[in-house]
Design a protein around this motif. Structure first.
Motif, PDB file in Angstrom:
ATOM      1  N   TRP A  79      27.476 -91.297 -31.541  1.00  0.00           N
ATOM      2  CA  TRP A  79      28.697 -90.744 -32.127  1.00  0.00           C
ATOM      3  C   TRP A  79      28.464 -89.331 -32.654  1.00  0.00           C
ATOM      4  O   TRP A  79      29.255 -88.420 -32.399  1.00  0.00           O
ATOM      5  CB  TRP A  79      29.195 -91.666 -33.234  1.00  0.00           C
ATOM      6  CG  TRP A  79      30.439 -91.196 -33.918  1.00  0.00           C
ATOM      7  CD1 TRP A  79      31.720 -91.265 -33.447  1.00  0.00           C
ATOM      8  CD2 TRP A  79      30.522 -90.586 -35.208  1.00  0.00           C
ATOM      9  NE1 TRP A  79      32.597 -90.737 -34.370  1.00  0.00           N
ATOM     10  CE2 TRP A  79      31.891 -90.316 -35.450  1.00  0.00           C
ATOM     11  CE3 TRP A  79      29.571 -90.252 -36.180  1.00  0.00           C
ATOM     12  CZ2 TRP A  79      32.316 -89.712 -36.638  1.00  0.00           C
ATOM     13  CZ3 TRP A  79      29.995 -89.656 -37.362  1.00  0.00           C
ATOM     14  CH2 TRP A  79      31.356 -89.395 -37.578  1.00  0.00           C
ATOM     15  N   ARG A 161      35.914 -93.260 -27.918  1.00  0.00           N
ATOM     16  CA  ARG A 161      35.992 -94.205 -29.043  1.00  0.00           C
ATOM     17  C   ARG A 161      35.692 -93.450 -30.331  1.00  0.00           C
ATOM     18  O   ARG A 161      34.737 -92.666 -30.387  1.00  0.00           O
ATOM     19  CB  ARG A 161      34.972 -95.349 -28.908  1.00  0.00           C
ATOM     20  CG  ARG A 161      35.244 -96.322 -27.786  1.00  0.00           C
ATOM     21  CD  ARG A 161      34.267 -97.489 -27.845  1.00  0.00           C
ATOM     22  NE  ARG A 161      34.538 -98.367 -28.970  1.00  0.00           N
ATOM     23  CZ  ARG A 161      33.759 -99.407 -29.308  1.00  0.00           C
ATOM     24  NH1 ARG A 161      32.657 -99.675 -28.611  1.00  0.00           N
ATOM     25  NH2 ARG A 161      34.072-100.160 -30.332  1.00  0.00           N
ATOM     26  N   PHE A 162      36.492 -93.666 -31.354  1.00  0.00           N
ATOM     27  CA  PHE A 162      36.254 -93.093 -32.682  1.00  0.00           C
ATOM     28  C   PHE A 162      36.081 -91.573 -32.629  1.00  0.00           C
ATOM     29  O   PHE A 162      35.234 -91.004 -33.330  1.00  0.00           O
ATOM     30  CB  PHE A 162      35.027 -93.740 -33.336  1.00  0.00           C
ATOM     31  CG  PHE A 162      35.076 -95.236 -33.394  1.00  0.00           C
ATOM     32  CD1 PHE A 162      36.071 -95.887 -34.099  1.00  0.00           C
ATOM     33  CD2 PHE A 162      34.131 -95.996 -32.712  1.00  0.00           C
ATOM     34  CE1 PHE A 162      36.122 -97.276 -34.144  1.00  0.00           C
ATOM     35  CE2 PHE A 162      34.178 -97.381 -32.749  1.00  0.00           C
ATOM     36  CZ  PHE A 162      35.179 -98.026 -33.458  1.00  0.00           C
ATOM     37  N   THR A 168      31.387 -98.443 -24.124  1.00  0.00           N
ATOM     38  CA  THR A 168      32.498 -99.384 -24.148  1.00  0.00           C
ATOM     39  C   THR A 168      32.092-100.742 -23.573  1.00  0.00           C
ATOM     40  O   THR A 168      32.736-101.750 -23.840  1.00  0.00           O
ATOM     41  CB  THR A 168      33.686 -98.841 -23.342  1.00  0.00           C
ATOM     42  OG1 THR A 168      33.268 -98.562 -21.999  1.00  0.00           O
ATOM     43  CG2 THR A 168      34.210 -97.554 -23.971  1.00  0.00           C
TER      44      THR A 168
END
Length: 248
Positions: A79, A161-162, A168
């Motif tokens: 992330w 995502r985010f 995923t």
């Protein structure tokens, strides 16, 4: 293994009934964690990403050491390295740039003995596929740009995502077998090569499992779990166990 800078080798055509041979990637063909090396580079591209990773480290870095929490720990740093990306293509483009600009370093991580074994399987006309927990574009790019091997790869699927590009669907443990079957590799696995206890479903499904470069603490488990006589080899990872195998 073709020498650096050579063109891709022309292999025999693969017959419909050719044996299916599956290779893991990290610590099997590649000495180390290819995804970890990629995401470290992604984080180091910007000072604020490095600061973000430092803030995350006290909570998430210890999680990486334990299998039940490893995905969460790794995911936090993925992330940090990809926040601001919105498409898988954004990550794929950076992966290609990373491989092209780090060819020398990556070549040092590829294991010559492993590539010799892979090359021999392809020369024999076997159906060879790489199944990895890393993003498939990373393994494909490393094998294509650096090892000159054009191979199908089944790997962890990534997407937005985010506010970042993250896993995923993780190609890990039993899901690795599921994803192989979904990709069309439905024949019995003739031979499987892996270092990891997470790949036990793959190794147990193979008619001939081969453990390569295992962690020393895992050798006894592999001997107890897999059929008697299963080879446990070391293809050049100095900090790993297994019977040493020299290159051809």
């Amino acid at each position: 293994m073709p020498p650096p800078g050579s063109t891709r080798h022309r292999y025999p055509a693969i017959a419909a009934d050719a044996p299916l041979v599956v290779f893991d990637f990290d610590h099997t063909l590649y000495d180390g964690d290819s995804g970890g090396h990629l995401f470290a580079w992604l984080i180091k591209r910007a000072w604020w990403r490095m600061l973000l990773a430092l803030l995350l480290a006290p909570v998430f870095a210890p999680m990486i050491a334990f299998l039940p929490t490893r995905r969460v720990g790794i995911g936090a740093f993925v992330w940090a390295g990809t926040i601001g990306f919105h498409r898988r293509r954004d990550l794929d483009e950076l992966i290609d740039r990373y491989v092209v600009t780090h060819t020398g370093q990556i070549r040092q991580h590829l294991l010559p003995v492993a590539l010799d074994v892979l090359h021999r399987h392809r020369e024999q006309g076997d159906r060879v596929v790489v199944a990895t927990g890393a993003p498939p574009e990373l393994a494909r790019a490393i094998l294509g740009f650096v090892a000159h091997e054009d191979l199908p790869v089944v790997g962890t699927l990534v997407g937005p995502r985010f506010g970042a590009v993250m896993a995923t669907r993780h190609c890990h443990h039993q899901m690795k077998m599921t994803m192989l079957r979904e990709a069309g590799y439905t024949a019995p696995v003739a031979i499987a090569y892996s270092d990891s206890s997470a790949d036990l479903p793959l190794l147990q499904a193979a008619l001939k499992p081969v453990v390569v470069n295992p962690k020393p603490a895992r050798v006894a488990m592999f001997r107890e779990t897999l059929p008697a006589g299963t080879p446990i080899l070391n293809w050049g990872c100095r900090d790993r166990a297994g019977d040493p195998v020299s290159g051809s």
